[in-house]
Design an enzyme around this catalytic site. Structure first.
Site, mmCIF file in Angstrom:
data_model
loop_
_atom_site.group_PDB
_atom_site.id
_atom_site.type_symbol
_atom_site.label_atom_id
_atom_site.label_comp_id
_atom_site.label_asym_id
_atom_site.label_seq_id
_atom_site.Cartn_x
_atom_site.Cartn_y
_atom_site.Cartn_z
ATOM 1 N N ASN A 111 0.795 -1.241 0.000
ATOM 2 C CA ASN A 111 0.000 0.000 0.000
ATOM 3 C C ASN A 111 0.822 1.283 0.000
ATOM 4 O O ASN A 111 0.414 2.282 -0.590
ATOM 5 C CB ASN A 111 -1.049 -0.020 1.106
ATOM 6 C CG ASN A 111 -0.464 -0.081 2.488
ATOM 7 O OD1 ASN A 111 0.619 -0.633 2.693
ATOM 8 N ND2 ASN A 111 -1.166 0.477 3.444
ATOM 9 N N GLY A 184 2.573 -5.777 7.260
ATOM 10 C CA GLY A 184 1.518 -6.441 6.496
ATOM 11 C C GLY A 184 0.335 -6.776 7.379
ATOM 12 O O GLY A 184 0.113 -6.144 8.422
ATOM 13 N N SER A 185 -0.395 -7.793 6.972
ATOM 14 C CA SER A 185 -1.634 -8.121 7.681
ATOM 15 C C SER A 185 -1.354 -8.952 8.940
ATOM 16 O O SER A 185 -0.346 -9.660 9.006
ATOM 17 C CB SER A 185 -2.536 -8.925 6.746
ATOM 18 O OG SER A 185 -1.849 -10.100 6.351
ATOM 19 N N GLU A 206 4.650 -4.857 11.975
ATOM 20 C CA GLU A 206 3.839 -3.646 11.791
ATOM 21 C C GLU A 206 2.558 -4.087 11.098
ATOM 22 O O GLU A 206 2.553 -4.335 9.899
ATOM 23 C CB GLU A 206 4.601 -2.621 10.938
ATOM 24 C CG GLU A 206 5.848 -2.065 11.597
ATOM 25 C CD GLU A 206 5.533 -0.979 12.619
ATOM 26 O OE1 GLU A 206 4.448 -0.375 12.532
ATOM 27 O OE2 GLU A 206 6.371 -0.744 13.501
ATOM 28 N N CYS A 240 -2.956 1.871 6.465
ATOM 29 C CA CYS A 240 -3.118 1.145 7.727
ATOM 30 C C CYS A 240 -3.614 2.065 8.844
ATOM 31 O O CYS A 240 -4.213 1.610 9.806
ATOM 32 C CB CYS A 240 -1.802 0.504 8.136
ATOM 33 S SG CYS A 240 -0.452 1.689 8.205
ATOM 34 N N GLU A 330 -10.580 -5.388 8.965
ATOM 35 C CA GLU A 330 -10.142 -4.045 8.581
ATOM 36 C C GLU A 330 -10.759 -3.711 7.207
ATOM 37 O O GLU A 330 -10.680 -4.542 6.298
ATOM 38 C CB GLU A 330 -8.614 -4.152 8.472
ATOM 39 C CG GLU A 330 -7.852 -2.905 8.344
ATOM 40 C CD GLU A 330 -6.341 -3.210 8.156
ATOM 41 O OE1 GLU A 330 -5.933 -4.395 8.142
ATOM 42 O OE2 GLU A 330 -5.599 -2.238 8.015
HETATM 43 P P1 NAD Z 1 0.098 -9.105 3.403
HETATM 44 O O1 NAD Z 1 0.274 -9.530 4.806
HETATM 45 O O2 NAD Z 1 -0.829 -9.883 2.533
HETATM 46 O O3 NAD Z 1 1.511 -9.113 2.626
HETATM 47 C C1 NAD Z 1 2.672 -8.486 3.131
HETATM 48 C C2 NAD Z 1 3.912 -9.206 2.631
HETATM 49 O O4 NAD Z 1 3.893 -10.548 3.096
HETATM 50 C C3 NAD Z 1 4.053 -9.249 1.116
HETATM 51 O O5 NAD Z 1 5.400 -8.956 0.775
HETATM 52 C C4 NAD Z 1 3.692 -10.691 0.763
HETATM 53 O O6 NAD Z 1 4.427 -11.185 -0.332
HETATM 54 C C5 NAD Z 1 4.080 -11.445 2.011
HETATM 55 N N1 NAD Z 1 3.209 -12.601 2.247
HETATM 56 C C6 NAD Z 1 1.890 -12.713 1.936
HETATM 57 N N2 NAD Z 1 1.411 -13.916 2.320
HETATM 58 C C7 NAD Z 1 2.448 -14.584 2.871
HETATM 59 C C8 NAD Z 1 2.589 -15.864 3.447
HETATM 60 N N3 NAD Z 1 1.557 -16.715 3.520
HETATM 61 N N4 NAD Z 1 3.794 -16.228 3.942
HETATM 62 C C9 NAD Z 1 4.848 -15.383 3.865
HETATM 63 N N5 NAD Z 1 4.778 -14.156 3.319
HETATM 64 C C10 NAD Z 1 3.597 -13.750 2.827
HETATM 65 O O7 NAD Z 1 -0.320 -7.570 3.478
HETATM 66 P P2 NAD Z 1 -0.742 -6.587 2.305
HETATM 67 O O8 NAD Z 1 -2.060 -7.000 1.752
HETATM 68 O O9 NAD Z 1 0.384 -6.419 1.366
HETATM 69 O O10 NAD Z 1 -0.908 -5.215 3.140
HETATM 70 C C11 NAD Z 1 -2.080 -4.874 3.820
HETATM 71 C C12 NAD Z 1 -1.966 -5.084 5.307
HETATM 72 O O11 NAD Z 1 -0.793 -4.466 5.803
HETATM 73 C C13 NAD Z 1 -3.107 -4.449 6.070
HETATM 74 O O12 NAD Z 1 -3.517 -5.330 7.096
HETATM 75 C C14 NAD Z 1 -2.490 -3.200 6.680
HETATM 76 O O13 NAD Z 1 -3.117 -2.731 7.851
HETATM 77 C C15 NAD Z 1 -1.111 -3.641 6.931
HETATM 78 N N6 NAD Z 1 -0.195 -2.507 6.969
HETATM 79 C C16 NAD Z 1 0.361 -2.147 8.148
HETATM 80 C C17 NAD Z 1 1.202 -1.055 8.189
HETATM 81 C C18 NAD Z 1 1.867 -0.614 9.459
HETATM 82 O O14 NAD Z 1 2.780 0.206 9.376
HETATM 83 N N7 NAD Z 1 1.474 -1.110 10.618
HETATM 84 C C19 NAD Z 1 1.478 -0.346 7.019
HETATM 85 C C20 NAD Z 1 0.879 -0.753 5.856
HETATM 86 C C21 NAD Z 1 0.046 -1.840 5.814
#
Ligand code: NAD
Length: 454
Positions: A111, A184-185, A206, A240, A330
């Site tokens: 994002n 990430g999530s 995060e 986020c 979310e």
């Molecule tokens: P995501 O968790 O799907 O992916 C993040 C990363 O993890 C990617 O690089 C992806 O390739 C990798 N990944 C995905 N599935 C995986 C798995 N099963 N095993 C290992 N690696 C895997 O998140 P997203 O959809 O890219 O981002 C959205 C989420 O991130 C939202 O929940 C948002 O709130 C959160 N977010 C948090 C912050 C923060 O600073 N706290 C900032 C931005 C986004």
């Protein structure tokens, strides 16, 4: 992944301990980002049409400011920190020495595809680590430019980029790291945490959550509406920190809704689909997910969708059922559920249904309400009378709590998160009180004073 062994060997050469080495690396990175600023904006636009100004403030300038903070303070932060001694180790000098952890893995989401890979990377380099960075596969154009920048600036034995999706991420996670920094999530955060646990690797997670935004009857409604619309429309709600849902005092609800509509029109015109200042939903899967959240809801405003462009306009929803999908996870998009409340327990009934979120916001001109809000609810960080903007102060740690994250970063907090704080006591030799040595034959009247040694 031969760079993994190479980085391991490079770290052992101790080159990254040298502060000039770190400073030079950061300066080279800064120059390259400045050089590639247009290419970065074009890549992010190609990925999901993020408006150029948003890229400028939340991606490139954000990262450049982080680099400048590191360059400016590196020398000072890396100095051994003098700590006062105590009687138990008198005479002595006590220090905290910050040293690099070793090999760091950074995994980022899509994002804020430039900021969220680069900002942790900058902290890890400043603290003297080697880094492997894995950008998100959902923003391939940005991932490519990130790769190009890193390859132009660093030797892979110092900093390397790996592109790919889940499989690549899992392969990286199977290795032993000295720190894993994941954004990430919460679902994937759990997977990362489990992989790290196998090697006892420390992590920073995060993550996200459902961020409440409370508006009480004393709030300045017009300004409140403007700031909520800004925080929710940035990145088309895929932030986020975006307010996830509103809780509005019933006496000002109608007025706030009217102002929210006015502010949306002021910012994005009567037809949001024509605005150049709104990004797009990152892909069809997320677009379909968001579209399905609208089903069966009472739409107060918005609701426009454009299938071929993955676009959903800012949409206000009135009092959704708490059991509906919209109120399960979310939102992470431009849909804003609005609830009214009469008293504190109405607010509690909704806010406390969810895990502690990454952020929370209160709009109120009442001091007591502001104090109560801070003390009453658990959340990563928050703002009173605005949204999202706490991220702009690098002196504030940025991170979640509970399910919204583990650890924090930005500025000095980043430097610390990627450093080990080694505790050192340097003992003097000119006096050696016999108190602690066996045989333990202290008379009782003296022994009772021992507690004052600590
Ligand atoms: P995501 O968790 O799907 O992916 C993040 C990363 O993890 C990617 O690089 C992806 O390739 C990798 N990944 C995905 N599935 C995986 C798995 N099963 N095993 C290992 N690696 C895997 O998140 P997203 O959809 O890219 O981002 C959205 C989420 O991130 C939202 O929940 C948002 O709130 C959160 N977010 C948090 C912050 C923060 O600073 N706290 C900032 C931005 C986004």
């Amino acid at each position: 992944m031969e760079f993994y062994e190479k980085q391991q060997a490079f770290f052992l050469t101790q080159k990254t301990r040298n502060l000039s080495f770190r400073r030079d690396a950061l300066k080279r990175l800064r120059n390259e980002i400045v050089k590639q600023e247009d290419a970065i904006a074009e890549a992010i636009y190609a990925d999901f049409k993020k408006p150029r100004f948003e890229t400028f403030i939340a991606e490139t300038q954000f990262v450049l400011a982080e680099i400048n903070t590191m360059i400016k303070n590196l020398e000072f932060w890396a100095q051994p920190e003098r700590i006062s001694g105590n009687l138990a180790n008198f005479p002595s000098r006590n220090y905290i020495c910050r040293e690099p952890l070793g090999q760091v893995l950074v995994i980022a989401p899509w994002n804020y595809p430039f900021q969220l890979i680069m900002a942790p990377l900058v902290g890890a380099i400043a603290a003297g680590n080697t880094v492997v960075a894995k950008p998100s596969e959902l923003t391939p154009n940005t991932a490519e430019i990130v790769k190009k920048i890193i390859q132009n600036v660093f030797d892979p034995e110092h900093v390397a980029v790996v592109l790919g999706g889940v499989e690549v991420s899992q392969e990286l996670l199977s290795k032993r790291w000295d720190h894993i920094f994941f954004t990430g999530s919460p679902q994937v955060g759990r997977i990362v945490y489990e992989s790290a646990a196998k090697h006892l690797t420390p992590v920073t997670l995060e993550l996200g959550g459902k961020n409440p935004c409370i508006v009480d009857e004393t709030a300045s409604i017009s300004l409140t509406a403007k700031r909520i619309v800004w925080g929710k429309s940035l990145n088309l709600g895929q932030t986020c920190l975006a307010p996830d849902y509103l809780l509005v005092h019933h006496s000002v609800k109608d007025k706030l809704i009217q102002k929210l509509k006015d502010k949306i029109v002021e910012a994005y015109g009567e037809n949001q689909t024509e605005s150049q200042d709104l990004a797009r939903i990152v892909n069809e899967r997320h677009y379909d997910r968001l579209k399905s959240l609208l089903k069966g809801q009472h739409i107060l405003y918005g609701g426009e969708t454009v299938d071929e462009d993955n676009f959903i306009g800012l949409t206000l929803i009135d009092e959704p059922d708490l059991d509906s999908p919209l109120m399960q996870g979310e939102v992470f998009g431009p849909i804003l559920p609005i609830f009214s409340y009469k008293n504190q327990s109405d607010i509690d009934a909704i806010v406390k249904r969810y895990e502690k979120p990454l952020a929370a916001y209160l709009f109120s001109n009442k001091r007591a309400a502001q104090k109560e809000f801070i003390a009453r609810y658990g959340f990563g960080g928050g703002v009173i009378n605005d949204t999202v903007i706490h991220i702009a102060n690098k002196k504030l740690p940025f991170g979640g709590v509970g399910h919204s994250g583990v650890g924090a970063y930005h500025g000095k907090t980043s430097f610390d998160v990627f450093s080990h704080k080694k505790a050192i006591v340097k003992r003097g030799r000119w006096i050696d009180p016999p108190l602690r040595y066996a045989p333990y034959k202290l008379p009782e009247r003296i022994a009772k004073w021992v507690k004052y040694l600590f």
